[in-house]
Every structure is written in structure tokens, then in C-alpha cells.
Design an enzyme around this catalytic site. Sequence first.
Site, PDB file in Angstrom:
ATOM      1  N   ASP A   1      87.423  27.212 -22.067  1.00 28.28           N
ATOM      2  CA  ASP A   1      87.819  26.147 -23.420  1.00 28.28           C
ATOM      3  C   ASP A   1      87.049  26.724 -24.330  1.00 28.28           C
ATOM      4  O   ASP A   1      86.093  26.137 -25.055  1.00 28.28           O
ATOM      5  CB  ASP A   1      87.889  24.674 -23.770  1.00 28.28           C
ATOM      6  CG  ASP A   1      88.081  24.337 -24.633  1.00 28.28           C
ATOM      7  OD1 ASP A   1      88.298  25.089 -25.890  1.00 28.28           O
ATOM      8  OD2 ASP A   1      88.559  22.888 -24.955  1.00 28.28           O
TER       9      ASP A   1
ATOM     10  N   CYS B   1      90.768  28.095 -29.344  1.00 28.55           N
ATOM     11  CA  CYS B   1      91.326  27.202 -31.068  1.00 28.55           C
ATOM     12  C   CYS B   1      91.585  28.125 -31.856  1.00 28.55           C
ATOM     13  O   CYS B   1      92.120  28.104 -33.178  1.00 28.55           O
ATOM     14  CB  CYS B   1      90.577  25.934 -31.390  1.00 28.55           C
ATOM     15  SG  CYS B   1      89.062  26.946 -31.084  1.00 28.55           S
TER      16      CYS B   1
END
Length: 471
Positions: free
Chosen positions: A401, A428
Site C-alpha cells: 500500500d 491511492c
Amino acid sequence: MSRKYKKPTIWESIKIHGLADKGKGVGRSEDGTKIAFVEKTAPGDVVDVRIQKKKNDVGEGVAVHFHELSKDRVNPFCEHFGICGGCKLQHIDYQAQIKHKDQIVYDALTRIGKVKVGEFLPILGAEDTQYYRNKLEFAFSNRRWITDEMMQAGAPKEHNVLGFHRPGSFDKIVHIDHCFLMRDPMNELRLYMHEVATEQNLEYFDMKLGKGYLRNVMIRISTLGQILVVVQFFYEDESKRKAFLDAIKTRFPDITSLQYCLNGSGNDSLYGKQIDVYYGKGYIEEDLGDVRFRIGPQSFFQTSTKQAVNLFDTVVEFADFKGTENVYDLYTGVGSIGLYVAKKCKQVVGIEEIEDAIKDAKENASRNDISNAVFYAGDVKNILTNEFAEKHGKPDILITDPPRAGMHEQVVEMLLKLAAPRIVYVSCNPATQGRDLQLLSTKYDVVKSRAVDMFPYTHHIENVVLLQLRK
């Protein structure tokens, strides 16, 4: 000598067909030769655009005339829309927003990444599209952003304000009467701070001159009803500081943790600064699934709690744990994903660059009686080595991540060497995710992808991808 007037460049009849970076509409001219990125437009609009910046036949600008309005246009619910810089997609119906966000992910993976994706699962939209954030920061400033109408009415430029930064103007702050991003008592608390600061005649910060007393405030509110407030002062004045904080404590006795920071540096970031507890404990708590997290003022934590659960459940679904797996969790932060999945596997090994976040991860593991998770502080590209893998065993599942910039090339190379059977990649930024997937495609197939809308009415998107080692 007068400056020569330059006639503005107008591109006519641009048909907006999608959303692009920072929520701008993207469209083409009728003949298909020009591409324009246009603020405050919606897919379906047909506009004339005043070009402010361009390179060849690609330009950025603002709409000066609307020939057609999109059927997906709605009236913004916030009076500050278009001024404060937040919630830039309020003029677009929410279901249309998530449809276009899904398309952005599809384009990033197939066009930028040029990878074949086995299955695109539908985006998970947010149940709560207002009051969904658990953290906000507001700045004190003696320079309020004023509109043309306010200026014509004689409003002073130097006027104390507590609010959001105006985009493109670092020293101007927008006054906010009511913000729809965080539930109460956030609005009441913020407005009261401004009222007390005015009554006590405290000096608001001047960002241009770099002086003043009150600097900014951070507010966190958990779904458990716990509240953390950090007030940042530019310098120490004990009598002023105590009077201000005492007023807040008296008016809002339910605050769980009231803290302050003395920050005389050139920026107002809290990271790396000493933060002192004035009242209550030094943290608040939040539940994600069956894990309770301790969150301090400098802790990184997903700012949309309910959607974080959907995001993490997607990770669990893609990982398909059997209970015997050795799991690596890269860019683990406070260990949120690693601890969320720890009871579903044999072992979790987390790596995170920020040392304070690793302290939080270890503390949260201890508080939740999770003994099968270990965490390391350091840059992932330096920690994740052959020796590290020999010590902790080859991963059966690797979860990554990374920040918006994506993974460092050395990390991607190491992932190819480790050859974990499955990788779950949380991102993201679908654009950098697509780039990394292309690099990993030499050994991995992209099995499926699902976007999660963590931040309604903004351009931000989280996306989860499952990669499987090619046999």
C-alpha cells in the site's frame, strides 16, 4: 509604458467526456484535434474554454460559455463550493461520480499500465457521502480570502479567520460557516475557537511575514465518540496558551485529548514536532473490524473509517486467506491492514518508513493481543532484501500500500525476486499503480481489480488489485 493587451485564446465547443486529475473535466474539440482540461465542468457539458496554459494541442483553462449542460449536474449543497477547494465534484451527481472514477481506474490500468485485467469488479461507493472524515486541519490567519462581491462591499483584506487554505493562494484562508466533511461537534468547536481567540485578542498567524501566535488546529473524531484536538502555537506564551486551552476544555468537556504544539519553524506540519498533552490522555481509539487502534496526533490512519473497513475487506477477499500464510505488509503505516488480517494468517511482517508509525503498530498489536505480527521501521527498498526474506521466510501473500508515487523500482525488482504466489496491491493513485503493474507483468497476471471511493465529491480514488504468479 503600458503592457500590450493579449487577446485570450478561446477553444470553442469542447465536449467534456470524463474526469481527470484534481477533478477537472476533460474534453475534446469537435474535430478531435484539441484536448482540454477544464475546471468546474461535468461530463456531458459542451463549453467554450479560455485557455490559461497549453502545450501543442493540449490545454488547461476555465469555461467561459456553456452550450449544453450535463444531465448529471446537480446543485452543490455547500455554500463554500468552488471557493475553499474541497469537495470539487459537488456539482456532479454522486452515482455519476463513482461511474467516472471507475472509468479512471480502468483507463489507468489498461492504457497507462497496458496490462490485461481478468475482472473489473464494480466500485464500492460510500454509504455516507457527508460527514465521513475523521480528521481535519484548519489554519488561523490574519488574511481572509474575500470574493469580488465582498471586496466591493468594503470588506478588509486583513481580517482574522480560521478555515481552509484557498487553492493557489498559500497565505489566504477561506472562512467556513459550516463544513460537511466531519460530524459535530467539529463545526461548533471550530467556530468557538475563533470566537474565543477574538475575545482574548490573540494574534492570528501572518503566513507572508511568518509571525503571529495562533497557527492551526487539528481535530480527530472517532466513531466511538472520542475527540482529539491539537492546537499549534508559533511561540510560547504560557498565560495566553492556558487561557485559550482552558476555555476550550470548559466549553467542550467531552474532548478526550486536548494537546498543543509549539512550532516556530517555516511550515505548520506536526510531523517530527514535540506535542504536549494539556488535558486527557495522549490518544483516541478507533475500531476497524475486531481490532481497536490507538491513534495519536501524528498517527497515519485512514480518514474515512467506514470506507476503510470496505477497503480492508476487499484486501481480505482478494487475499483468500487459509490461515497458514506468511504475509508481508509493505508501507504498513500504523499496521492497520496488517493487524486487520493478522488473525486470518500465520504471520504478518510489516515495513514502514516512519518510525513513530511503527511504534503505534507495535503498541496496537500488543493492545489487541496480536502476537503473530512483527514490524520494522525503515525505507522499504532498504529493508526488503534477500537477507530479510531468509530471516522471515518467503511470503505466501504480499500486501503493498505505497504512497501516491507508487513503489520504488528497487522494491518492484525485489518483489519479482521474491515471487510471492499472490500480491494484493492497494493504491491511492491508479496511474502509478498502472505503471507498477506493467513492471510486475513479466511474472504476474492481474486477476481482478476493485475501486473503493474513500472520498466522495473529490477526485481521490483507492484501488485494490490482485496479482497472481504466472505458472
